[in-house]
Scaffold this motif. Structure first.
Motif, PDB file in Angstrom:
ATOM      1  N   ILE A  72       0.123   6.273  -0.267  1.00 20.98           N
ATOM      2  CA  ILE A  72       1.583   6.206  -0.270  1.00 20.98           C
ATOM      3  C   ILE A  72       2.052   4.945   0.444  1.00 20.98           C
ATOM      4  O   ILE A  72       3.018   4.297   0.026  1.00 20.98           O
ATOM      5  N   TYR A  73       1.381   4.571   1.512  1.00 16.65           N
ATOM      6  CA  TYR A  73       1.685   3.327   2.234  1.00 16.65           C
ATOM      7  C   TYR A  73       1.529   2.132   1.288  1.00 16.65           C
ATOM      8  O   TYR A  73       2.392   1.253   1.232  1.00 16.65           O
ATOM      9  N   ALA A  74       0.433   2.108   0.537  1.00 16.88           N
ATOM     10  CA  ALA A  74       0.184   1.012  -0.405  1.00 16.88           C
ATOM     11  C   ALA A  74       1.246   0.984  -1.497  1.00 16.88           C
ATOM     12  O   ALA A  74       1.686  -0.096  -1.926  1.00 16.88           O
ATOM     13  N   ARG A  75       1.676   2.161  -1.944  1.00 15.37           N
ATOM     14  CA  ARG A  75       2.712   2.229  -2.985  1.00 15.37           C
ATOM     15  C   ARG A  75       4.024   1.640  -2.465  1.00 15.37           C
ATOM     16  O   ARG A  75       4.704   0.894  -3.160  1.00 15.37           O
ATOM     17  N   GLY A  76       4.375   1.973  -1.220  1.00 12.73           N
ATOM     18  CA  GLY A  76       5.588   1.428  -0.628  1.00 12.73           C
ATOM     19  C   GLY A  76       5.518  -0.083  -0.471  1.00 12.73           C
ATOM     20  O   GLY A  76       6.478  -0.804  -0.768  1.00 12.73           O
ATOM     21  N   LEU A  77       4.368  -0.578  -0.003  1.00  5.29           N
ATOM     22  CA  LEU A  77       4.191  -2.033   0.135  1.00  5.29           C
ATOM     23  C   LEU A  77       4.301  -2.734  -1.221  1.00  5.29           C
ATOM     24  O   LEU A  77       4.871  -3.828  -1.320  1.00  5.29           O
ATOM     25  N   SER A  78       3.763  -2.103  -2.256  1.00  5.05           N
ATOM     26  CA  SER A  78       3.846  -2.691  -3.591  1.00  5.05           C
ATOM     27  C   SER A  78       5.305  -2.831  -4.022  1.00  5.05           C
ATOM     28  O   SER A  78       5.691  -3.850  -4.625  1.00  5.05           O
ATOM     29  N   PHE A  79       6.125  -1.819  -3.706  1.00  6.75           N
ATOM     30  CA  PHE A  79       7.541  -1.884  -4.055  1.00  6.75           C
ATOM     31  C   PHE A  79       8.235  -3.013  -3.300  1.00  6.75           C
ATOM     32  O   PHE A  79       9.032  -3.774  -3.869  1.00  6.75           O
ATOM     33  N   VAL A  80       7.935  -3.136  -2.013  1.00 10.42           N
ATOM     34  CA  VAL A  80       8.516  -4.226  -1.219  1.00 10.42           C
ATOM     35  C   VAL A  80       8.089  -5.578  -1.803  1.00 10.42           C
ATOM     36  O   VAL A  80       8.893  -6.519  -1.910  1.00 10.42           O
ATOM     37  N   LEU A  81       6.815  -5.691  -2.183  1.00 14.71           N
ATOM     38  CA  LEU A  81       6.316  -6.928  -2.786  1.00 14.71           C
ATOM     39  C   LEU A  81       7.064  -7.250  -4.079  1.00 14.71           C
ATOM     40  O   LEU A  81       7.462  -8.399  -4.314  1.00 14.71           O
ATOM     41  N   ILE A  82       7.250  -6.249  -4.918  1.00 15.74           N
ATOM     42  CA  ILE A  82       7.940  -6.458  -6.200  1.00 15.74           C
ATOM     43  C   ILE A  82       9.361  -6.962  -5.960  1.00 15.74           C
ATOM     44  O   ILE A  82       9.806  -7.944  -6.571  1.00 15.74           O
ATOM     45  N   ARG A  83      10.080  -6.305  -5.040  1.00 12.62           N
ATOM     46  CA  ARG A  83      11.449  -6.749  -4.752  1.00 12.62           C
ATOM     47  C   ARG A  83      11.456  -8.169  -4.184  1.00 12.62           C
ATOM     48  O   ARG A  83      12.251  -9.017  -4.602  1.00 12.62           O
ATOM     49  N   ALA A  84      10.562  -8.436  -3.227  1.00 13.14           N
ATOM     50  CA  ALA A  84      10.529  -9.761  -2.594  1.00 13.14           C
ATOM     51  C   ALA A  84      10.245 -10.858  -3.615  1.00 13.14           C
ATOM     52  O   ALA A  84      10.892 -11.910  -3.626  1.00 13.14           O
ATOM     53  N   ALA A  85       9.264 -10.631  -4.483  1.00 16.63           N
ATOM     54  CA  ALA A  85       8.899 -11.637  -5.485  1.00 16.63           C
ATOM     55  C   ALA A  85      10.054 -11.890  -6.448  1.00 16.63           C
ATOM     56  O   ALA A  85      10.331 -13.035  -6.821  1.00 16.63           O
ATOM     57  N   MET A  86      10.755 -10.818  -6.839  1.00 17.69           N
ATOM     58  CA  MET A  86      11.874 -10.967  -7.769  1.00 17.69           C
ATOM     59  C   MET A  86      13.050 -11.697  -7.130  1.00 17.69           C
ATOM     60  O   MET A  86      13.822 -12.361  -7.820  1.00 17.69           O
ATOM     61  N   GLU A  87      13.176 -11.581  -5.810  1.00 18.23           N
ATOM     62  CA  GLU A  87      14.249 -12.285  -5.111  1.00 18.23           C
ATOM     63  C   GLU A  87      13.907 -13.759  -4.886  1.00 18.23           C
ATOM     64  O   GLU A  87      14.774 -14.628  -4.975  1.00 18.23           O
ATOM     65  N   VAL A  88      12.641 -14.031  -4.599  1.00 16.57           N
ATOM     66  CA  VAL A  88      12.220 -15.423  -4.365  1.00 16.57           C
ATOM     67  C   VAL A  88      12.119 -16.189  -5.688  1.00 16.57           C
ATOM     68  O   VAL A  88      12.502 -17.362  -5.767  1.00 16.57           O
ATOM     69  N   PHE A  89      11.634 -15.510  -6.727  1.00 16.52           N
ATOM     70  CA  PHE A  89      11.462 -16.148  -8.044  1.00 16.52           C
ATOM     71  C   PHE A  89      12.140 -15.293  -9.109  1.00 16.52           C
ATOM     72  O   PHE A  89      11.475 -14.512  -9.805  1.00 16.52           O
ATOM     73  N   PRO A  90      13.451 -15.394  -9.238  1.00 18.91           N
ATOM     74  CA  PRO A  90      14.182 -14.589 -10.234  1.00 18.91           C
ATOM     75  C   PRO A  90      13.589 -14.768 -11.631  1.00 18.91           C
ATOM     76  O   PRO A  90      13.263 -15.883 -12.050  1.00 18.91           O
TER      77      PRO A  90
END
Length: 358
Positions: A72-90
Motif C-alpha cells: 500500500i505504501y508503494a501504491r501511494g508513492l506511485s500515485f505521488v510520482l504520477i502526479r509529480a511527473a504530470m505537473e513537471v512535464f505536462p
C-alpha cells in the motif's frame, strides 16, 4: 449514536462510539508516530484508515513491518510520482512496470528522452506533495467520467480496462487535480510516505522505499542488471504479442485469440531452451553441471525436464537432480527474523548429501 467494543491484537479492549473512523481510533490510542500505521485489519479484512467501525470488531494496525502495508505504501508513492511527473512535464505518460532493485521500475514518455535532471525535478515535486500532506480521496464516479479522465491523461491501458467492467461506476482516487484508478487500498494522505528515493535508471527510473526490515530507511541498493534485461525482453515480447497490458489481454480473450497467443509463447520458450541446450553441447568438455535457480514454484523442475529433452536431442545424456529431495527436516530448517521457516536459504538443504551425490 451508541457504543461498540474494539479488541486490539494485544488483547486490549476499548469502548468507543459507533461509526468512529480508524484514523480517529488511532489518534485516541497513540500520541506519537501515528503515521507509521499504514492500514488496518478489521476482523482480518484490510480496511483503509478512513473507513469507519459500525460493530464490535477485532482490529490490528499494520506498519511497514508487514508485506500488506508495504504494498500500500508503494501504491501511494506511485500515485505521488504520477502526479509529480504530470505537473513537471505536462502531457507526459507514466508507466510503473515491475519490481527491481528493492523498488519499482517505470518509464516516463514525453517529447524528449528522460534524463537525470528530469528525475531530480520530479523527485523535488514529489517531496513537496509529501510535505504538504496532500490527501488521497476515494471517489465513486461513472465509467463515462473515468474514461474522460484517462483519455485526457493518455492512459489508454486503463481505457481498455473500462470496457470489461460490468458496473456503471468505478472507484478512483484523487490527489490534488489528478484522478487515477488503483487495484487495492491507499494511505489517507501523502504525508504517510516519508521515506523514498527516486533514481534515474536508463531508460526510466527506480522508485525505492523501505522494506519490512528497514522500516524507517531505504534498503541497501543492489543492482540487478540481468534481471532487468529479462524483464525488458518480456516487455518487448508482450508488445510483439499485443498484450502489453491487462486491457489488451482482455481483448485477446474476448476475440478468441488466446490459443494462438499461448502456442506462440510456448514456441518462443522452446526455442530459447533449444538455444541453451546448443550452447551447453558446444561446450560439453567444459560444462559438467548446469544449475537452475529460482524461487519456490517458479518452474525450475519443469524447465529442467524440457532442457533435458533438448540435450538428449543433441546426443547428450543428462541426469536431473532436484533440490526438492534435499530439504532438511522442519526442526532443522533455519528461521527468518519473523520466526517463519526460511526455505529459500541454502542452509535449508542437506549440503553434505548434495555434494556426495554430485
Amino acid at each position: 449514536m451508541g457504543k461498540i467494543h474494539v479488541e486490539l491484537k494485544n488483547g486490549q479492549r476499548i469502548e468507543c462510539d459507533k461509526g468512529i473512523s480508524l484514523l480517529d481510533l488511532i489518534k485516541s490510542l497513540y500520541k506519537e508516530n501515528k503515521k507509521n500505521i499504514i492500514i488496518a485489519k478489521v476482523d482480518n479484512d484490510l480496511k483503509e484508515l478512513n473507513d469507519t467501525l459500525s460493530r464490535d470488531s477485532k482490529v490490528e494496525f499494520l506498519t511497514l513491518s508487514s508485506h500488506e502495508a508495504r504494498r500500500i505504501y508503494a501504491r501511494g508513492l506511485s500515485f505521488v510520482l504520477i502526479r509529480a511527473a504530470m505537473e513537471v512535464f505536462p502531457g507526459c505518460t507514466i508507466s510503473v512496470e515491475h519490481s527491481l532493485n528493492k523498488g519499482l521500475y517505470g518509464e516516463i514518455y514525453k517529447n524528449k528522452k528522460l534524463n537525470k535532471d528530469d528525475i531530480a525535478q520530479i523527485r523535488e515535486r514529489m517531496q513537496k506533495i509529501i510535505n504538504d500532506d496532500a490527501p488521497f480521496e476515494k471517489l465513486t464516479i461513472s465509467l463515462k467520467e473515468a474514461a474522460e479522465f484517462f483519455r485526457r491523461y493518455g492512459q489508454n491501458d486503463k481505457l481498455r480496462l473500462l470496457k470489461y467492467l460490468k458496473s456503471d461506476t468505478i472507484d478512483v482516487y484523487k490527489c490534488g487535480w489528478v484522478y487515477d484508478y488503483f487495484y487495492g487500498s491507499m494511505v489517507p494522505s501523502a504525508g504517510y510516505l516519508k521515506y523514498f528515493e527516486l533514481e534515474y535508471y536508463e531508460p526510466g527510473f527506480i522508485l525505492r522505499y523501505p522494506d519490512i526490515y528497514t522500516q524507517n530507511s531505504i534498503p541497501e541498493y543492489q543492482d540487478q542488471k540481468k534481471l532487468f534485461l529479462v524483464y525488458r525482453e518480456a516487455e518487448q515480447w508482450a508488445k510483439v504479442l499485443d498484450v502489453a497490458d491487462v486491457g489488451a489481454l482482455n481483448d485477446k480473450v474476448s476475440s478468441g485469440e488466446m490459443g494462438d497467443m499461448i502456442r506462440v509463447s510456448e514456441a518462443l520458450h522452446e526455442k530459447k531452451i533449444a538455444k541453451i541446450a546448443d550452447t551447453i553441447t558446444d561446450n560439453k568438455d567444459k560444462i559438467k553441471i548446469v544449475l537452475i535457480s529460482g524461487p519456490s514454484s517458479s518452474g525450475k523442475t519443469t524447465f529442467s525436464k524440457r532442457l533435458s529433452i533438448q540435450l538428449r536431442v543433441n546426443g547428450l545424456r543428462p541426469k536431473a537432480i532436484s533440490l526438492d529431495n534435499y530439504f532438511l527436516d522442519r526442526d532443522k530448517t533455519p528461521r527468518k527474523e519473523n520466526g517463519q521457516p526460511d526455505f529459500e536459504s541454502i542452509d535449508a538443504l542437506d549440503i553434505k548429501l548434495i555434494n556426495e551425490h554430485f
